[in-house]
Design an enzyme around this catalytic site. Structure first.
Site, mmCIF file in Angstrom:
data_model
loop_
_atom_site.group_PDB
_atom_site.id
_atom_site.type_symbol
_atom_site.label_atom_id
_atom_site.label_comp_id
_atom_site.label_asym_id
_atom_site.label_seq_id
_atom_site.Cartn_x
_atom_site.Cartn_y
_atom_site.Cartn_z
ATOM 1 N N HIS A 9 0.836 -1.214 0.000
ATOM 2 C CA HIS A 9 0.000 0.000 0.000
ATOM 3 C C HIS A 9 0.867 1.260 0.000
ATOM 4 O O HIS A 9 1.994 1.261 0.509
ATOM 5 C CB HIS A 9 -0.919 -0.001 1.233
ATOM 6 N N GLY A 10 0.306 2.341 -0.536
ATOM 7 C CA GLY A 10 0.968 3.640 -0.470
ATOM 8 C C GLY A 10 1.151 4.057 0.997
ATOM 9 O O GLY A 10 0.518 3.509 1.892
ATOM 10 N N LYS A 11 2.006 5.052 1.208
ATOM 11 C CA LYS A 11 2.302 5.477 2.603
ATOM 12 C C LYS A 11 1.021 5.856 3.337
ATOM 13 O O LYS A 11 0.176 6.575 2.829
ATOM 14 C CB LYS A 11 3.256 6.667 2.602
ATOM 15 N N THR A 21 2.085 0.212 13.110
ATOM 16 C CA THR A 21 0.686 0.191 12.685
ATOM 17 C C THR A 21 0.047 -1.188 12.826
ATOM 18 O O THR A 21 -1.019 -1.322 13.434
ATOM 19 C CB THR A 21 0.578 0.672 11.215
ATOM 20 N N ARG A 60 -5.886 0.822 4.120
ATOM 21 C CA ARG A 60 -4.759 1.377 3.353
ATOM 22 C C ARG A 60 -4.417 0.484 2.154
ATOM 23 O O ARG A 60 -4.008 0.974 1.102
ATOM 24 C CB ARG A 60 -3.536 1.622 4.256
ATOM 25 N N GLU A 87 -1.382 -6.903 7.648
ATOM 26 C CA GLU A 87 -0.026 -6.686 8.157
ATOM 27 C C GLU A 87 0.230 -7.607 9.341
ATOM 28 O O GLU A 87 -0.722 -8.090 9.985
ATOM 29 C CB GLU A 87 0.121 -5.202 8.567
ATOM 30 N N LYS A 98 8.170 4.503 16.577
ATOM 31 C CA LYS A 98 9.266 3.528 16.404
ATOM 32 C C LYS A 98 10.555 3.990 17.079
ATOM 33 O O LYS A 98 11.255 3.190 17.707
ATOM 34 C CB LYS A 98 9.485 3.248 14.909
ATOM 35 N N ARG A 114 11.599 -6.424 14.936
ATOM 36 C CA ARG A 114 11.159 -5.702 13.730
ATOM 37 C C ARG A 114 11.589 -6.405 12.438
ATOM 38 O O ARG A 114 10.826 -6.450 11.477
ATOM 39 C CB ARG A 114 11.704 -4.271 13.765
ATOM 40 N N HIS A 182 0.903 -5.526 2.622
ATOM 41 C CA HIS A 182 1.675 -4.737 3.602
ATOM 42 C C HIS A 182 3.156 -5.119 3.612
ATOM 43 O O HIS A 182 3.522 -6.220 3.188
ATOM 44 C CB HIS A 182 1.076 -4.973 4.980
HETATM 45 O O1 2PG Z 1 4.165 -0.399 11.322
HETATM 46 C C1 2PG Z 1 4.008 -1.456 10.685
HETATM 47 O O2 2PG Z 1 2.990 -2.160 10.780
HETATM 48 C C2 2PG Z 1 5.121 -1.928 9.755
HETATM 49 C C3 2PG Z 1 4.887 -1.534 8.323
HETATM 50 O O3 2PG Z 1 4.715 -0.183 8.128
HETATM 51 O O4 2PG Z 1 6.315 -1.384 10.227
HETATM 52 P P1 2PG Z 1 7.781 -1.955 10.014
HETATM 53 O O5 2PG Z 1 8.171 -1.642 8.600
HETATM 54 O O6 2PG Z 1 8.561 -1.160 11.021
HETATM 55 O O7 2PG Z 1 7.795 -3.417 10.316
#
Ligand code: 2PG
Length: 229
Positions: A9-11, A21, A60, A87, A98, A114, A182
């Site tokens: 997905h886009g930002k 998220t 998203r 995700e 973060k 992570r 995601h």
């Molecule tokens: O916040 C999240 O769910 C993920 C993807 O945006 O983060 P990260 O890339 O830090 O794993």
């Protein structure tokens, strides 16, 4: 065998704010909308005809698929939605900045969760309001299927299962399949498709809004993969 297009997905508004998220249902930021349009332009200019679309349950990814299909002039394409493409569930880190989490837990532990494979984030308690069982979007599901915090390995199990259950049969029908999902649910699928080791997957980052194309032989082995630019 058909072709597969993966697009992250886009930002989102929380990507822009650098907040974990996971399953939190955050919409696209203005920049993310532009990225989704750009992905649709690439599909159109490369003369790719999408036959079917799959997305997670999260808006998203859904909106990215819709904008992409709209831009590519393919709004008629059937879209199917599954929580199994969601995700990775980030447990108690969801909603936290973060950089602040990194400062609080130290780099080694932070990275083991992570970008490591086996380590899950701290779980949500069952009565936490962020528990997906309180979200009406998941009311049809068995509570025992709903995660409270997942490692990449946990995410991989559900994503790869879904790939075989719903997506591989479409590829077998020679169809061109779009998956809008995601960063981590796609890393899990890419790890499987490209036979990347659980150590090497730590280095793989999936950029937002960039279509990744996969072609297969008759046994669903990847014969080529490239990004549309
Ligand atoms: O916040 C999240 O769910 C993920 C993807 O945006 O983060 P990260 O890339 O830090 O794993």
């Amino acid at each position: 065998m058909g072709k597969l297009i993966l697009v992250r997905h886009g930002k989102s508004l929380w990507n822009v704010k650098n907040v974990f998220t996971g399953w939190t249902d955050i919409d696209l930021a203005a920049e993310g909308i532009e990225e989704a349009k750009n992905a649709g332009e690439l599909i159109k200019s490369n003369l790719i005809n999408i036959d079917i679309c799959f997305s997670s349950y999260l808006k998203r990814a859904i909106r990215t698929a819709w904008i992409l299909l709209d831009t590519a002039e393919m709004m008629h394409v059937d879209c199917r939605y599954s929580w199994k493409l969601n995700e990775r569930h980030y447990g108690d880190w969801q909603g936290k900045n973060k950089d602040e989490v990194l400062k609080a837990v130290g780099e080694e532990y932070f990275l083991s969760i992570r970008r490591g494979y086996d380590t899950a984030p701290p779980s949500l308690s069952t009565n936490d309001e962020r528990n997906p069982k309180f979200d009406p979007n998941y009311k049809a599901l068995d509570v025992s299927d709903l995660p409270l915090g997942e490692s990449l390995k946990d995410t991989s199990k559900r994503v790869v299962n879904y790939f075989f259950e719903a997506i591989a049969p479409e590829l077998a029908k020679d169809r061109t399949v779009l998956i809008s999902a995601h960063g981590n649910s796609l890393r899990a699928l890419i790890e499987y498709l490209e036979h990347i080791s659980s150590e090497e997957i730590a280095k793989v980052e999936v950029a937002t809004g960039v279509p990744h194309m996969y072609e297969f032989d008759g046994k669903l082995n990847v014969t080529s993969h490239y990004q549309l630019k």
